[in-house]
Design a protein around this motif. Structure first.
Motif, PDB file in Angstrom:
ATOM      1  N   ARG A  27      32.714  31.005  51.050  1.00 57.93           N
ATOM      2  CA  ARG A  27      33.467  29.763  51.359  1.00 57.93           C
ATOM      3  C   ARG A  27      34.631  29.605  50.260  1.00 57.93           C
ATOM      4  N   LEU A  28      35.754  30.016  49.943  1.00 55.44           N
ATOM      5  CA  LEU A  28      36.664  29.216  49.318  1.00 55.44           C
ATOM      6  C   LEU A  28      36.755  28.568  49.705  1.00 55.44           C
ATOM      7  N   ASP A  29      36.821  27.033  48.152  1.00 53.47           N
ATOM      8  CA  ASP A  29      36.629  25.609  49.182  1.00 53.47           C
ATOM      9  C   ASP A  29      36.385  24.762  47.382  1.00 53.47           C
ATOM     10  N   VAL A  30      37.169  23.352  47.665  1.00 47.73           N
ATOM     11  CA  VAL A  30      36.209  22.449  46.336  1.00 47.73           C
ATOM     12  C   VAL A  30      35.455  23.003  45.941  1.00 47.73           C
ATOM     13  N   HIS A  31      34.020  23.539  45.659  1.00 46.86           N
ATOM     14  CA  HIS A  31      32.930  24.184  45.099  1.00 46.86           C
ATOM     15  C   HIS A  31      33.447  25.021  44.597  1.00 46.86           C
ATOM     16  N   SER A  32      34.291  26.274  45.518  1.00 47.01           N
ATOM     17  CA  SER A  32      33.814  27.733  44.657  1.00 47.01           C
ATOM     18  C   SER A  32      35.732  27.914  43.767  1.00 47.01           C
ATOM     19  N   VAL A  33      36.370  27.591  44.212  1.00 47.08           N
ATOM     20  CA  VAL A  33      37.804  27.753  42.768  1.00 47.08           C
ATOM     21  C   VAL A  33      37.975  27.755  42.118  1.00 47.08           C
ATOM     22  N   PRO A  34      36.985  26.520  40.954  1.00 46.91           N
ATOM     23  CA  PRO A  34      37.077  27.115  39.721  1.00 46.91           C
ATOM     24  C   PRO A  34      36.300  28.480  39.548  1.00 46.91           C
ATOM     25  N   ASP A  35      35.688  29.234  40.111  1.00 46.46           N
ATOM     26  CA  ASP A  35      34.996  30.024  39.628  1.00 46.46           C
ATOM     27  C   ASP A  35      36.242  31.210  39.968  1.00 46.46           C
ATOM     28  N   VAL A  36      36.407  31.107  41.099  1.00 50.65           N
ATOM     29  CA  VAL A  36      37.715  31.778  41.398  1.00 50.65           C
ATOM     30  C   VAL A  36      39.356  31.889  40.068  1.00 50.65           C
ATOM     31  N   ARG A  37      39.247  30.807  40.554  1.00 54.07           N
ATOM     32  CA  ARG A  37      40.478  30.673  39.167  1.00 54.07           C
ATOM     33  C   ARG A  37      40.342  31.406  38.038  1.00 54.07           C
ATOM     34  N   ASP A  38      38.545  31.192  37.302  1.00 55.27           N
ATOM     35  CA  ASP A  38      38.646  31.827  36.675  1.00 55.27           C
ATOM     36  C   ASP A  38      37.906  33.186  36.249  1.00 55.27           C
ATOM     37  N   ALA A  39      38.494  33.377  37.212  1.00 60.55           N
ATOM     38  CA  ALA A  39      37.619  35.336  37.372  1.00 60.55           C
ATOM     39  C   ALA A  39      38.998  35.739  37.034  1.00 60.55           C
ATOM     40  N   VAL A  40      39.879  35.339  37.955  1.00 60.90           N
ATOM     41  CA  VAL A  40      41.654  35.866  38.555  1.00 60.90           C
ATOM     42  C   VAL A  40      42.291  36.098  37.071  1.00 60.90           C
ATOM     43  N   HIS A  41      42.326  34.391  36.302  1.00 65.52           N
ATOM     44  CA  HIS A  41      43.228  34.630  35.389  1.00 65.52           C
ATOM     45  C   HIS A  41      42.552  35.588  34.124  1.00 65.52           C
ATOM     46  N   ALA A  42      41.171  35.475  33.781  1.00 67.60           N
ATOM     47  CA  ALA A  42      40.922  36.637  32.665  1.00 67.60           C
ATOM     48  C   ALA A  42      41.085  37.784  33.225  1.00 67.60           C
ATOM     49  N   ALA A  43      41.070  38.651  34.515  1.00 59.03           N
ATOM     50  CA  ALA A  43      41.872  39.671  35.197  1.00 59.03           C
ATOM     51  C   ALA A  43      43.227  40.023  34.869  1.00 59.03           C
ATOM     52  N   ILE A  44      44.149  38.501  35.198  1.00 58.81           N
ATOM     53  CA  ILE A  44      45.460  39.299  34.566  1.00 58.81           C
ATOM     54  C   ILE A  44      45.894  39.016  33.316  1.00 58.81           C
ATOM     55  N   ALA A  45      45.006  38.617  32.697  1.00 52.95           N
ATOM     56  CA  ALA A  45      45.222  38.343  31.088  1.00 52.95           C
ATOM     57  C   ALA A  45      44.525  39.763  30.652  1.00 52.95           C
ATOM     58  N   ALA A  46      43.973  40.489  30.882  1.00 55.29           N
ATOM     59  CA  ALA A  46      43.111  41.663  30.380  1.00 55.29           C
ATOM     60  C   ALA A  46      43.711  42.532  30.309  1.00 55.29           C
ATOM     61  N   GLY A  47      44.431  42.943  31.735  1.00 51.43           N
ATOM     62  CA  GLY A  47      45.429  44.104  31.472  1.00 51.43           C
ATOM     63  C   GLY A  47      47.147  44.156  32.383  1.00 51.43           C
ATOM     64  N   THR A  48      47.580  44.835  32.852  1.00 49.40           N
ATOM     65  CA  THR A  48      48.628  45.435  33.567  1.00 49.40           C
ATOM     66  C   THR A  48      48.174  46.079  35.273  1.00 49.40           C
ATOM     67  N   GLY A  49      49.056  45.992  35.547  1.00 49.30           N
ATOM     68  CA  GLY A  49      49.263  47.120  36.872  1.00 49.30           C
ATOM     69  C   GLY A  49      48.777  46.047  38.577  1.00 49.30           C
ATOM     70  N   GLU A  50      48.197  46.431  39.559  1.00 52.30           N
ATOM     71  CA  GLU A  50      47.438  44.593  40.499  1.00 52.30           C
ATOM     72  C   GLU A  50      46.412  44.627  39.928  1.00 52.30           C
ATOM     73  N   VAL A  51      45.922  43.288  40.994  1.00 49.39           N
ATOM     74  CA  VAL A  51      45.316  42.536  41.110  1.00 49.39           C
ATOM     75  C   VAL A  51      45.007  42.319  42.219  1.00 49.39           C
ATOM     76  N   ARG A  52      43.517  43.363  43.241  1.00 45.13           N
ATOM     77  CA  ARG A  52      43.491  42.990  44.284  1.00 45.13           C
ATOM     78  C   ARG A  52      42.781  42.361  44.780  1.00 45.13           C
ATOM     79  N   LEU A  53      42.981  41.287  45.606  1.00 45.95           N
ATOM     80  CA  LEU A  53      41.928  39.648  46.024  1.00 45.95           C
ATOM     81  C   LEU A  53      41.156  40.657  47.298  1.00 45.95           C
ATOM     82  N   HIS A  54      40.314  41.144  47.276  1.00 48.14           N
ATOM     83  CA  HIS A  54      39.036  41.732  48.408  1.00 48.14           C
ATOM     84  C   HIS A  54      38.633  40.654  49.020  1.00 48.14           C
ATOM     85  N   LEU A  55      39.351  40.294  50.459  1.00 49.79           N
ATOM     86  CA  LEU A  55      38.897  38.463  51.491  1.00 49.79           C
ATOM     87  C   LEU A  55      37.839  38.967  52.572  1.00 49.79           C
TER      88      LEU A  55
END
Length: 117
Positions: A27-55
């Motif tokens: 579930r993507l909600d108020v409790h899990s959003v910080p983990d998702v945000r931190d993970a994707v921020h790190a991925a965006i900062a770490a490289g180039t190319g597409e960021v693919r969210l598998h939902l």
């Protein structure tokens, strides 16, 4: 194809030659959003190319979950990266369509949906 993998609670990030794959489970909600945000921020900062969210194994639970996806899209755009939403559930697709976010965040279906560490 996976060079490196990191786990952030309900999120796993896989680094590939052409970008990053972010697998969200549960579930993507108020409790899990910080983990998702931190993970994707790190991925965006770490490289180039597409960021693919598998939902495929995730459900948007509240407005916070939807808001973080929009925030991540903006963040990726500012970093000259492209955020793709892969295999969202029918409910998620309806939410995007209902909020007219499907014009900005185009959901896509893939033939292969299994990424795991």
């Amino acid at each position: 194809m996976t060079l490196d993998a990191h786990s952030y609670g309900v999120v796993e990030v896989f680094t590939a030659d052409d970008g990053h794959d972010v697998v969200i489970r549960g579930r993507l909600d108020v409790h899990s959003v910080p983990d998702v945000r931190d993970a994707v921020h790190a991925a965006i900062a770490a490289g180039t190319g597409e960021v693919r969210l598998h939902l495929g194994q995730a459900e948007i639970g509240d407005a916070t979950g939807l808001g973080v996806i929009l925030h991540l899209h903006r963040r990726a755009t500012r970093a000259d990266r492209r955020l793709l939403l892969l295999d969202p559930s029918e409910r998620t697709t309806r939410l995007l369509r209902g909020c007219r976010l499907d014009r900005i965040l185009t959901p896509r279906r893939t033939a292969v949906t299994s990424l795991s560490a």
